[in-house]
Design a protein around this motif. Structure first.
Motif, mmCIF file in Angstrom:
data_model
loop_
_atom_site.group_PDB
_atom_site.id
_atom_site.type_symbol
_atom_site.label_atom_id
_atom_site.label_comp_id
_atom_site.label_asym_id
_atom_site.label_seq_id
_atom_site.Cartn_x
_atom_site.Cartn_y
_atom_site.Cartn_z
ATOM 1 N N GLN A 281 0.896 -1.096 0.046
ATOM 2 C CA GLN A 281 -0.024 0.223 -0.121
ATOM 3 C C GLN A 281 0.906 1.301 -0.041
ATOM 4 O O GLN A 281 0.154 2.165 -0.211
ATOM 5 N N SER A 282 1.935 0.951 0.232
ATOM 6 C CA SER A 282 2.997 2.265 0.312
ATOM 7 C C SER A 282 3.374 2.757 -1.218
ATOM 8 O O SER A 282 3.375 2.214 -2.252
ATOM 9 N N PRO A 283 3.315 4.138 -1.292
ATOM 10 C CA PRO A 283 3.405 4.917 -2.755
ATOM 11 C C PRO A 283 5.071 4.455 -3.071
ATOM 12 O O PRO A 283 5.335 4.435 -4.139
ATOM 13 N N ARG A 284 6.042 3.801 -2.210
ATOM 14 C CA ARG A 284 7.124 3.634 -2.570
ATOM 15 C C ARG A 284 7.298 2.038 -3.207
ATOM 16 O O ARG A 284 8.502 1.627 -3.419
ATOM 17 N N TYR A 285 6.279 1.633 -3.058
ATOM 18 C CA TYR A 285 5.971 0.005 -3.571
ATOM 19 C C TYR A 285 6.235 -0.131 -4.979
ATOM 20 O O TYR A 285 5.545 0.496 -5.951
ATOM 21 N N ILE A 286 7.197 -0.994 -5.647
ATOM 22 C CA ILE A 286 7.317 -1.271 -6.904
ATOM 23 C C ILE A 286 6.996 -2.791 -7.170
ATOM 24 O O ILE A 286 7.934 -3.784 -6.397
ATOM 25 N N PRO A 287 5.990 -3.318 -7.791
ATOM 26 C CA PRO A 287 5.846 -4.635 -8.058
ATOM 27 C C PRO A 287 7.226 -5.211 -9.020
ATOM 28 O O PRO A 287 7.716 -4.428 -9.772
ATOM 29 N N PHE A 288 7.511 -6.443 -8.454
ATOM 30 C CA PHE A 288 8.731 -7.017 -9.197
ATOM 31 C C PHE A 288 8.662 -8.469 -9.000
ATOM 32 O O PHE A 288 7.579 -9.082 -8.408
ATOM 33 N N SER A 289 9.173 -9.160 -9.918
ATOM 34 C CA SER A 289 9.557 -10.739 -10.067
ATOM 35 C C SER A 289 10.839 -10.959 -10.463
ATOM 36 O O SER A 289 11.554 -10.142 -10.934
ATOM 37 N N VAL A 290 11.191 -12.101 -9.692
ATOM 38 C CA VAL A 290 12.753 -12.518 -9.822
ATOM 39 C C VAL A 290 12.789 -14.018 -10.531
ATOM 40 O O VAL A 290 11.946 -14.829 -9.935
ATOM 41 N N ALA A 291 13.332 -13.705 -11.583
ATOM 42 C CA ALA A 291 13.509 -15.273 -12.470
ATOM 43 C C ALA A 291 14.896 -15.723 -12.372
ATOM 44 O O ALA A 291 15.848 -15.149 -11.454
ATOM 45 N N ASP A 292 14.848 -16.896 -12.759
ATOM 46 C CA ASP A 292 16.314 -17.519 -12.897
ATOM 47 C C ASP A 292 16.979 -18.010 -11.599
ATOM 48 O O ASP A 292 18.209 -17.953 -11.501
#
Length: 614
Positions: A281-292
Motif C-alpha cells: 500500500q506504500s507509494p514507494r512499493y514497486i511490483p517486481f518478479s525474480v527469475a532464474d
C-alpha cells in the motif's frame, strides 16, 4: 570420420582420450547382440545415422508439423542446422534472428578465415574486402568488432544453411531483412539511439569522428553509469532510480523495465531486502518478479540439505546453526516453533557459544587439545545447569550456570540439545567413505532425522511451502534413481561424501529457462539468451571486472578449448554478445552499475572491459 579435414595431432598428455573411447566402444560392441547390425556410439554417430536415414526417406512423415519457427537465437549448433536442412524438404522452416548491423560484418572479427567457404550471402559488404587483415579494424565499428564474435559465427552458419537448403529441389529460399534505424523518428536522437545507429550502419572510427554530434547538459541521460560499494547498495540505488523514473514519466509501467545481473544468487537476497520489505500500500512499493533462481534458493529445504552435507568440514558456527533452525521443515522435526527463535538467539549468544561442537572437534582445525570454552557442549552445559540448579551462583565442575532459567524452558533446551546431538552424530558419519548402497541408506536416514515428513505436517505447524514439498519428493526420487544406476553399473566401490553429494544433487537442478519470466512488474533476470528482448528501460547490475564476463575455466582434458572452430561456444564470447544484445534492446534508457569501490577501504575496483569500451 566425417571431420577428417580437421584432424590435428594430440599432445602426449592427451593420448589417453582416444584409447579410453576405443575401449568403451569395444566394451559396448561385446555386449551388443550379434544380430544387431546398427551400432551407434555417441551423439555423432546418432546424428549421422539420422541424416542418412532422412535422406533416404521419400515421403513426408505424418507427425511432422507443416511449419517450424526458430526464434530468438544467439547461437546454434551446426548439427541442429543439419537436421533443419533435412526437415526443410517437407516442412517450412523459418529462422528469425537479431542482426545488429545491416551490412556484412563478419570479416572484421578474428577467426573469419576459419570458415570453409567465402561469404556469399546477404547483406552485402559495406566496403570492399581488405587484402591485409591488419587493416580490417579501419572499416569496423569498435563495439561490434569487440563484442560480436558469437553473432558472426551464427550468421555465417546460417549462410551455409541457406546454401544447403537452396540445393534441394523442393526448397524455396526467401530471405527478408527488416532493418529500422533507431534515430529515424525523433528530431534529436538520444545518445543511446546514436550508438545503436552507429552499429546498424557499421560506422568506423573515421566516420564517427565526422558525425556532427554534441552532448548537451539538458539532454535526457539515455546512457548512465553508477558506481556502488556493494551489491546491496547497487539495489538501493536502483530502487531510487526506478522511483524517480516512474514518477517523472507517468506512461512508464514497471513491466516496461528489466534488470539483469550476472549471478542471481548474489543479488536475490538484496532484491528481496530492498524491494520486498515495502508494504504494497506504500507509494514507494514497486511490483517486481525474480527469475532464474536456483532450486536451492527457491526451496529452503535444499539450502539446508546443502549445508548439512558440508558438516564434516564445517566449523559448526553459531550463525550456521541458527540459519538451519530458520528452515521450517527442519525446525519442526525437533519441535521448535518460529516464536522460539528469538529465545534461542538470546541463549546461544549469552551462553557464550561461538563455534565447534566440543574440544575434540576443534582439534581438527589446528587448535590445541582440551579447549572447550565457547563450544556448543560448553554452552549447552551452562544452559542445562542453570535449569537444573535454578541458582546463578551454583558453580559445578568449573561450569558456570546460565541464569534466568525456569521450568518453562525445559522442553526448548531439550529440543536444542537433540538438534546439536544429531549434528554431532552426522558430522562423524558423513566424514567416512561408503559404498553407494551405504550412502543411500545413510542419506535417507539424514533426511528422516532432520526434516519433517510431509505426512507428519499438522495444522498446528507453519504453512507448508510448496517448493519444499516438491523438493522433498524430488530428493528422495533422485537418491533412489542414483542408487539404481549404481546397481545397474555394478558399481560398489567406496566413495567420499563429495562424490555422492554431486551425483545426488546435480540431478535436481532444472534447466534455467524453466524459471519464471515476464510474470508482471519489474523483471529481475540473469543475463542469458532470450532475456534481452526490447524494453523501454534496461538496467545491468554487477558489471565489475571480477564478475563479468563470467569465467568458466576449461577442464584440462577439454580438447575444444585449444581447437576453436566457428560455432564453438565460449562463455566469455557469449557474455560479450549478451551485453551487445542488451544495449540494442534498450528503447529509451540503458543504465549500468557495478561495485566500483571496496566496501572497507574505498579502493577503486575496475568495471568490466565492455563498460570501459562503451
Amino acid at each position: 570420420s566425417g571431420l577428417s579435414q580437421h584432424n590435428t595431432p594430440l599432445d602426449a598428455e592427451q593420448q589417453w582420450q582416444p584409447r579410453l573411447w576405443q575401449a568403451l566402444i569395444q566394451e559396448v560392441q561385446a555386449e551388443q547382440p550379434e544380430d544387431n547390425a546398427t551400432q551407434l556410439f555417441g551423439r555423432a554417430d546418432l546424428h549421422l545415422a539420422f541424416v542418412a536415414a532422412a535422406n533416404q526417406h521419400t515421403h513426408r512423415p505424418v507427425a511432422l508439423p507443416r511449419r517450424i519457427i526458430v526464434f530468438g537465437l544467439s547461437a546454434i549448433a551446426p548439427q541442429i542446422l543439419d537436421v533443419l536442412a533435412v526437415i526443410a524438404r517437407w516442412t517450412q522452416v523459418i529462422v528469425c534472428l537479431q542482426n545488429p548491423c545491416q551490412h556484412y560484418w563478419g570479416d572484421i572479427i578474428d577467426g573469419h578465415q576459419l570458415f570453409a567457404t567465402a561469404y556469399r550471402g546477404q547483406p552485402p559488404r559495406k566496403h570492399s574486402p581488405q587484402k591485409n587483415p591488419e587493416d580490417l579494424h579501419t572499416q569496423a565499428n569498435p563495439l561490434l568488432a569487440a563484442w560480436g564474435r558469437q553473432g558472426r559465427d551464427l550468421m555465417r552458419l546460417l549462410d551455409a544453411f541457406e546454401d544447403q537448403i537452396s540445393s534441394t529441389e523442393s526448397a524455396h529460399n526467401l530471405s527478408l531483412a527488416a532493418f529500422e534505424s533507431p534515430t529515424s523518428p525523433p528530431a534529436t536522437p538520444s545518445l543511446l539511439a546514436q550508438i545503436q545507429d552507429d552499429i546498424l550502419e557499421l560506422r568506423n572510427p573515421d566516420e564517427l569522428q565526422k558525425q556532427p554530434r554534441r552532448l548537451m547538459p539538458s539532454d535526457s541521460p539515455s546512457v548512465q553509469f553508477h558506481i556502488a560499494h556493494s551489491p546491496l547498495r547497487e539495489v538501493e540505488i536502483l530502487h531510487d532510480q526506478l522511483l524517480a523514473a516512474l514518477q517523472t514519466d507517468t506512461s512508464l509501467n514497471p513491466a516496461d523495465i528489466i534488470v539483469m545481473v550476472p549471478d542471481m544468487a548474489i543479488y536475490a537476497p538484496s532484491i528481496a531486502a530492498i524491494f520486498g520489505r515495502i508494504d504494497r500500500q506504500s507509494p514507494r512499493y514497486i511490483p517486481f518478479s525474480v527469475a532464474d533462481q536456483a532450486t536451492s534458493q527457491q526451496a529452503p529445504l535444499l539450502g539446508a540439505l546443502n549445508q548439512l552435507l558440508t558438516l564434516p568440514h564445517a566449523r559448526i558456527g553459531r550463525s550456521e546453526m541458527l540459519d538451519l533452525l530458520a528452515v521450517p521443515r527442519l525446525r519442526a522435526r525437533f519441535g521448535i516453533k518460529e516464536a522460539d527463535l528469538p529465545t534461542l538467539h538470546t541463549w546461544i549468544n549469552e551462553a557464550g557459544i561461538r563455534w565447534g561442537i566440543d574440544a575434540a572437534h576443534r582439534e581438527q582445525f589446528g587448535l590445541p587439545a582440551g579447549i572447550t570454552q565457547n563450544t556448543w557442549m560448553f554452552g549447552l552445559n551452562r544452559l542445562l545447569l542453570g535449569y537444573l540448579s535454578g541458582d546463578a551462583q551454583a558453580l559445578w565442575q568449573s561450569i558456570e550456570p546460565y541464569p534466568a532459567m525456569d521450568a518453562s524452558n525445559a522442553a526448548l533446551i531439550g529440543y536444542l540439545a537433540d538438534f546439536i546431538e544429531q549434528i554431532n552424530r552426522y558430522t562423524h558419519q558423513l566424514a567416512q567413505t561408503n559404498t553407494p548402497q551405504a550412502w543411500h541408506q545413510l542419506l535417507n536416514r539424514l533426511m528422516a532425522d532432520f526434516f519433517l515428513e510431509p505426512s507428519e505436517w499438522s495444522e498446528q505447524n507453519e504453512p507448508l511451502i510448496d517448493n519444499d514439498l516438491e523438493a522433498h519428493e524430488r530428493l528422495l526420487d533422485g537418491l533412489a534413481r542414483w542408487q539404481a544406476d549404481c546397481q545397474s553399473a555394478h558399481f560398489t566401490q567406496p566413495i567420499t561424501l563429495e562424490t555422492a553429494r554431486h551425483a545426488w544433487l546435480n540431478r535436481l537442478e532444472p534447466h534455467r529457462l524453466q524459471q519464471r519470466f515476464l510474470v508482471g512488474g519489474v523483471n529481475f533476470a540473469t543475463l542469458m539468451p532470450m532475456r534481452a528482448i526490447p524494453y523501454r528501460h534496461i538496467y545491468l547490475l554487477g558489471m565489475d571486472d571480477a564478475s563479468y564476463p563470467r569465467r568458466q575455466p576449461p577442464s584440462d582434458f577439454d580438447l575444444m578449448a585449444s581447437r576453436y572452430r566457428p560455432g564453438d561456444r565460449a562463455r566469455r564470447d557469449d557474455d560479450r554478445y549478451l551485453f551487445l544484445e542488451a544495449l540494442l534492446a534498450a528503447r529509451e534508457k540503458f543504465v549500468i552499475s557495478w561495485v566500483g569501490r571496496h566496501i572497507r577501504n574505498n579502493q577503486k575496483r575496475p568495471a568490466c572491459v565492455m563498460v570501459s569500451q562503451l
